[in-house]
Scaffold this motif. Sequence first.
Motif: not given
Length: 608
Positions: A559-577
């Motif tokens: 899809i051109e022109g659509l980005r997602i920029i937030d925690a949902s893109v993280m493949p896994t958690h970082a060891r933090a909040g």
Amino acid sequence: MKFCDILSKIVPISLLLLSPADGDLFSKATRTKADERDVRNSVFDFIIIGGGTAGCLLANRLSAVSDWKVLLLEAGIDENIDYDIPGVPSKEYRPILWNYRTERNGYSCLSRPGGSCEVKTGKVLGGSSVTNDMKYTRGSKVDYDGWHSTGALASLDWKFDAVLEHFKSIEDNGDYDVLMNSHYHSRGGDMHVQRFKHVDRYMEVFTAGFTEMGLRTVDINTNVQEAVVNNQFTIFNNTRLSTNSAFLKPVRHRKNLQVITGAYVSKIVIDKQENNVDGVIYEVEKGKERPAYAKREIILAAGAINNVRLLQLSGIGPKADLKRHNITMIADLPVGHNYQDQVTIGGLAFVLSDVPVVTEAEVINDFKTWFQNRSGPLASRGIGQVSAFIQLYENFNAPDVELALEGNFIRSDKFMLTNVSVHAAEETNLPLPYYNLVNINPVLLRPKSRGKVMLNKRNPKYGRPVVQANFLKETEDLDTLVDSIDIALQLLDTKEFKKADIKFAPLDLFPCDRLSNRDQWNCIARHYTKAMSNPVGTCRMGENSTNSVVDYQLRVHGIEGLRIIDASVMPTHARAGIFAPTMMIAEKGAKMIIKDWKENNGHYYNRR
């Protein structure tokens, strides 16, 4: 040519679009000058959906380009001064929360109301940065390095050494002993970070107890495995600093930035032939749809649960899930898969022996003190300022569990003679700095269990999404939590705890009260599971559309022109909040967008 590139071409095109029921922006209407004016006022270079932790930062960075017109749409209300007081817990204030519940299962949350866990994320400008604990923890090097996929060159940009610069560009660190390590920390960013100056007796006792057990008091954000930490928080002048107050409020005056609150986005409109975005449909009043057009990009920053709802309603998601709701599929992507949230448990609590009863007059006076000069007990988080990071296993050079402390005041003069339920021990009765009970929450920093988010079966547009969390489905997660409880209980054997006469709290642990030792803690973990409300993973980034939703430039596959920029893109958690990592993702994402449009000759490249 991309839709809306030239305003003169937008007006006639827009008025020929089909009705909203058919998925387009405008109903058929007679063309008038008023229509044309409305269209012009609804055209933006960038539309940001979600004014939360990431969205506020993105709005700041993109609107800094004066010839870009930016629209920020937030479903919640504006932030209010009540949420600025550090000692006041805002995580329970329902009007500024998305109140989700997980589906019942046989693994977790068994004795929580309805047999499910609550997942509460911010529904307010600033999002969860208004409702969270403000703790500033970044995670470990191995986590970010683990986001790299061998053979995917673009993923190298997400390794720890590459993302560290983005953490630092945001940060304005106010603790000089921390700043001595300039490799990890910096001054001059928008987000001020420091410790609270207010320290009470029991903070010192618990810190000394962990030190006696062998933990060092070091900065957890310098990539260490274990530590007892007097945490840093996102505060300024002893006042909560959300991403709204740090990034958005200072630039709300910009003429090229429009912020609309109470805006519920119901659809991203996509040109099915060109596979690029046209705009969005949103509602300020239920049922009354408004359009907004995007000349360059739409950026989705609504969080790991709401992103799924909006993408699937717009035709982006797993083919089978869309078919179930009779939604025309535009892109077959694993939207909603790979759901993860950090979890903890209730039931592990210590009672303090000599805490005087807190009077109403005392609390009122402390509120006055905070409002007058931002000092006193309310300029703190109480015992919650202290936590211990524990490495249980030798596999990685990183912690597995955070033992997070949380104080509560139980109104009972005969506490030691009275069984108190786990729920009562967790309910907040007074501001955080007043407590005679300390809950120790062992937080599973890197859960192995995976779940799924789907549209509401009965009401996909307005109903709460279905969250199949599958907490503790993997036995490794359960074992990690219970192993960490054994360590926490060792505090009772320290000289510091014996001297302070701190004892194990006699909570009512039904139905686990007849069990003992490890069997009892296994039971407690299954029954009194608690979500940390740090969901990630549902729009994970990756190399291909089979197992990821966005590429390493955070662009939605296909899809051109659509980005997602937030925690949902993280493949896994970082060891933090997820607070600090989400700000880093937004900072990095904004730089990607600016590079694409300012340096790459004003063109959006979407190579697949």
